[in-house]
Design an enzyme around this catalytic site. Structure first.
Site, short mmCIF file in Angstrom:
data_model
loop_
_atom_site.label_atom_id
_atom_site.label_comp_id
_atom_site.label_asym_id
_atom_site.label_seq_id
_atom_site.Cartn_x
_atom_site.Cartn_y
_atom_site.Cartn_z
N CYS A 161 -3.42 -3.28 4.27
CA CYS A 161 -2.60 -4.30 4.96
C CYS A 161 -2.88 -5.66 4.55
CB CYS A 161 -2.37 -4.24 6.49
SG CYS A 161 -2.03 -2.59 7.06
N GLU A 214 0.85 -1.10 -0.06
CA GLU A 214 -0.02 0.08 0.10
C GLU A 214 0.91 1.23 -0.01
OE1 GLU A 214 -1.27 -1.08 4.55
OE2 GLU A 214 -1.95 0.87 3.78
N HIS A 235 -2.45 -10.09 12.13
CA HIS A 235 -1.85 -8.85 11.49
C HIS A 235 -1.40 -8.02 12.72
CE1 HIS A 235 -1.22 -5.04 9.73
NE2 HIS A 235 -2.13 -4.69 10.11
N1 CAA Z 1 1.63 2.77 30.65
C1 CAA Z 1 1.25 1.51 30.33
N2 CAA Z 1 0.14 1.69 29.16
C2 CAA Z 1 -0.25 2.81 28.86
C3 CAA Z 1 0.33 3.94 29.52
C4 CAA Z 1 1.46 3.85 30.36
N3 CAA Z 1 2.22 4.89 30.95
N4 CAA Z 1 -0.28 5.34 28.91
C5 CAA Z 1 -1.08 4.71 27.97
N5 CAA Z 1 -1.16 3.37 28.08
C6 CAA Z 1 -2.23 2.60 27.20
C7 CAA Z 1 -3.57 2.91 27.26
O1 CAA Z 1 -4.17 2.56 28.24
C8 CAA Z 1 -3.90 2.18 25.97
O2 CAA Z 1 -4.22 0.81 26.16
P1 CAA Z 1 -5.23 0.13 25.43
O3 CAA Z 1 -5.46 0.47 24.00
O4 CAA Z 1 -5.19 -1.02 26.00
O5 CAA Z 1 -6.43 0.90 26.22
C9 CAA Z 1 -2.72 2.30 24.75
O6 CAA Z 1 -1.54 2.70 25.86
C10 CAA Z 1 -2.72 3.36 23.92
O7 CAA Z 1 -2.89 4.67 24.59
P2 CAA Z 1 -4.06 5.69 23.78
O8 CAA Z 1 -5.21 4.74 23.56
O9 CAA Z 1 -4.19 6.74 24.64
O10 CAA Z 1 -3.26 5.82 22.39
P3 CAA Z 1 -3.16 6.88 21.43
O11 CAA Z 1 -4.48 7.82 21.63
O12 CAA Z 1 -2.09 7.50 21.25
O13 CAA Z 1 -3.44 6.03 19.99
C11 CAA Z 1 -3.58 4.19 18.33
C12 CAA Z 1 -3.31 4.68 19.93
C13 CAA Z 1 -4.96 4.50 18.21
C14 CAA Z 1 -3.14 2.75 18.35
C15 CAA Z 1 -2.62 5.21 17.40
O14 CAA Z 1 -1.18 4.95 17.46
C16 CAA Z 1 -3.02 4.92 15.92
O15 CAA Z 1 -3.82 5.50 15.53
N6 CAA Z 1 -2.07 4.42 15.40
C17 CAA Z 1 -2.46 3.74 13.77
C18 CAA Z 1 -3.39 2.94 13.63
C19 CAA Z 1 -3.63 1.46 13.78
O16 CAA Z 1 -2.32 0.83 13.84
N7 CAA Z 1 -4.76 0.87 13.81
C20 CAA Z 1 -4.88 -0.49 14.08
C21 CAA Z 1 -6.11 -0.92 13.25
S1 CAA Z 1 -5.99 -0.73 11.40
C22 CAA Z 1 -5.08 -1.76 10.96
O17 CAA Z 1 -4.51 -2.81 11.60
C23 CAA Z 1 -4.38 -1.62 9.61
C24 CAA Z 1 -3.08 -0.93 9.94
O18 CAA Z 1 -1.94 -1.65 9.75
C25 CAA Z 1 -3.00 0.35 9.88
#
Ligand code: CAA
Length: 388
Positions: free
Chosen positions: A113, A81, A235
């Site tokens: 993906c 992609e 994945h």
């Molecule tokens: N210690 C331990 N854990 C902590 C922490 C700390 N100090 N602070 C936060 N966390 C945890 C949170 O509790 C959360 O855990 P859960 O998800 O289990 O609830 C985790 O860390 C992530 O924290 P946030 O949700 O606050 O993180 P974020 O708002 O920064 O977003 C994300 C995370 C949505 C994955 C972001 O990184 C993102 O958008 N990534 C790209 C999208 C993606 O990968 N999507 C996956 C599905 S789509 C797909 O699979 C296709 C592809 O490849 C893209």
């Protein structure tokens, strides 16, 4: 006797540089444990301007092909992609860099993906038509969300090359896969953008929903249950994603079957933790990691969940073959020779990517030890070099 078709060999390649995510957390004002535990990533591959999906794909494939394979390959499919051309297939460049015969079919496939899995399924069909031929499938991507974005911590890059053949050494793919697609805007990249757009939290929910729907339907149709699987490979856009999906299925179950699936997920996560998201290649790097680090035996069934935003999911299964270790090019999993970069070096490299730039450019090759390199661009044509 029914002919078995599946994965005969696998190899992986990534970039020569990585970023430690503790450094990134500190630079972005986040607690490092959010990245290490919450997201489940330790490091991510950093891409110099001299690498792209073509060079990564060529390196991965060159690690697995012997002279017999070269003679038997009928088709090269690059799943990506992060393609480099809206018309010409990356597989043509890769075929050239690998020195394969001109009498092969070369195409590129896309659906986020997921398309590495589509390529494998199409390859099975080709091999079923003529079992003498082998199909080279390469899942190659650069996961790029942008500096200071929510997705930045889930970037990564690399390629997994797989040879699909009759009587495969590694994994005989079973019939009865379940594919599911729906028009969903969870992650996309318009034709004018070099970085992905993503509704991050929503994308994780769609992923889990697609896993549960395809897995349940597969089990219903094939009369299978969790105890029929030695491992479930997911994945892994970031390694916590696989844990979220597995736990959604297991719930509070604490028996020996669930424990084995949990332990094997940890084995699957080990190498992806050090590299980051490979998009199309992530599931297959996870599978390699599982086969190197996990508790799996020949004859056992492995379930595979492939997900591509947009969205498409597929759950399928394969039976591990007696000589699977011989097909696994484990040496290609060594990450020891990568060089660490600082956050400011990573940011500079991020901005040096060719991307949408239209001008002529010559890259400095002295910092990239890779065999296949992108040396620059002339008259809108990417220039590749093979070094010995
Ligand atoms: N210690 C331990 N854990 C902590 C922490 C700390 N100090 N602070 C936060 N966390 C945890 C949170 O509790 C959360 O855990 P859960 O998800 O289990 O609830 C985790 O860390 C992530 O924290 P946030 O949700 O606050 O993180 P974020 O708002 O920064 O977003 C994300 C995370 C949505 C994955 C972001 O990184 C993102 O958008 N990534 C790209 C999208 C993606 O990968 N999507 C996956 C599905 S789509 C797909 O699979 C296709 C592809 O490849 C893209």
């Amino acid at each position: 006797m029914i002919m078995q078709i599946g994965i005969d060999k696998m190899a992986f390649a990534t970039t020569p540089y990585y970023l430690d995510l503790v450094d990134l957390a500190q630079a972005r004002g986040e607690d490092p444990n959010k990245y290490l535990i919450g997201i489940g990533q330790n490091k991510q591959a950093v891409v110099p301007p001299t690498q792209d999906i073509v060079t990564l794909a060529a390196e991965a494939a060159s690690r697995l092909l012997d002279d017999h394979d070269r003679k038997d390959i009928s088709t090269v499919i690059v799943a990506t992609e992060s393609g480099i051309d809206n018309s010409k297939a990356a597989a043509i460049y890769v075929k050239q860099l690998l020195g394969l015969d001109d009498f092969v079919r070369t195409i590129e496939v896309k659906e986020a993906c997921y398309s590495g899995t589509a390529a494998i399924q199409f390859a099975r069909g080709l091999v079923a038509l003529d079992p003498q031929q082998k199909v080279l499938v390469i899942a190659a991507d650069i996961a790029r969300y942008g500096l200071h974005t929510g997705g930045e911590v889930t970037q990564g890059a690399g390629a997994v090359a797989m040879l699909i053949s009759a009587d495969p050494q590694m994994l005989a793919i079973e019939s009865g896969s379940v594919a599911l697609s729906q028009d969903v805007m969870d992650f996309w990249r318009p034709i004018y953008a070099t970085e992905a757009m993503v509704d991050g939290k929503y994308s994780t929910n769609v992923y889990i929903d697609f896993f549960q729907r395809t897995f349940d339907r597969y089990c219903q149709r094939q009369n299978k249950q969790l105890s029929d699987f030695a491992a479930l490979a997911f994945h892994l856009p970031f390694t916590k994603m696989g844990k979220k999906a597995l736990e959604a299925e297991l719930g509070d179950q604490e028996d020996a079957i669930s424990q084995r699936l949990r332990d094997n997920l940890v084995a699957e996560q080990a190498i992806p933790r050090e590299v980051g998201n490979l998009y199309t290649g992530s599931l297959y790097l996870g599978l390699m990691s599982l086969l190197v680090n996990g508790d799996v035996q020949p004859g056992e069934r492995i379930g595979l969940f492939s997900y591509g935003s947009g969205a498409e999911g597929e759950f399928y299964s394969g039976i591990l073959q007696p000589n699977y270790q011989d097909g696994l090019k484990a040496a290609s999993l060594a990450l020891d020779h990568r060089q660490q970069v600082t956050v400011s070096e990573y940011e500079a490299l991020f901005n040096q990517q060719l991307g949408m730039k239209a001008e002529d450019v010559n890259f400095d090759l002295s910092q990239d030890p890779s065999r296949f390199v992108l040396s620059g661009q002339r008259d809108h044509q990417r220039q590749y070099l093979t070094r010995s």
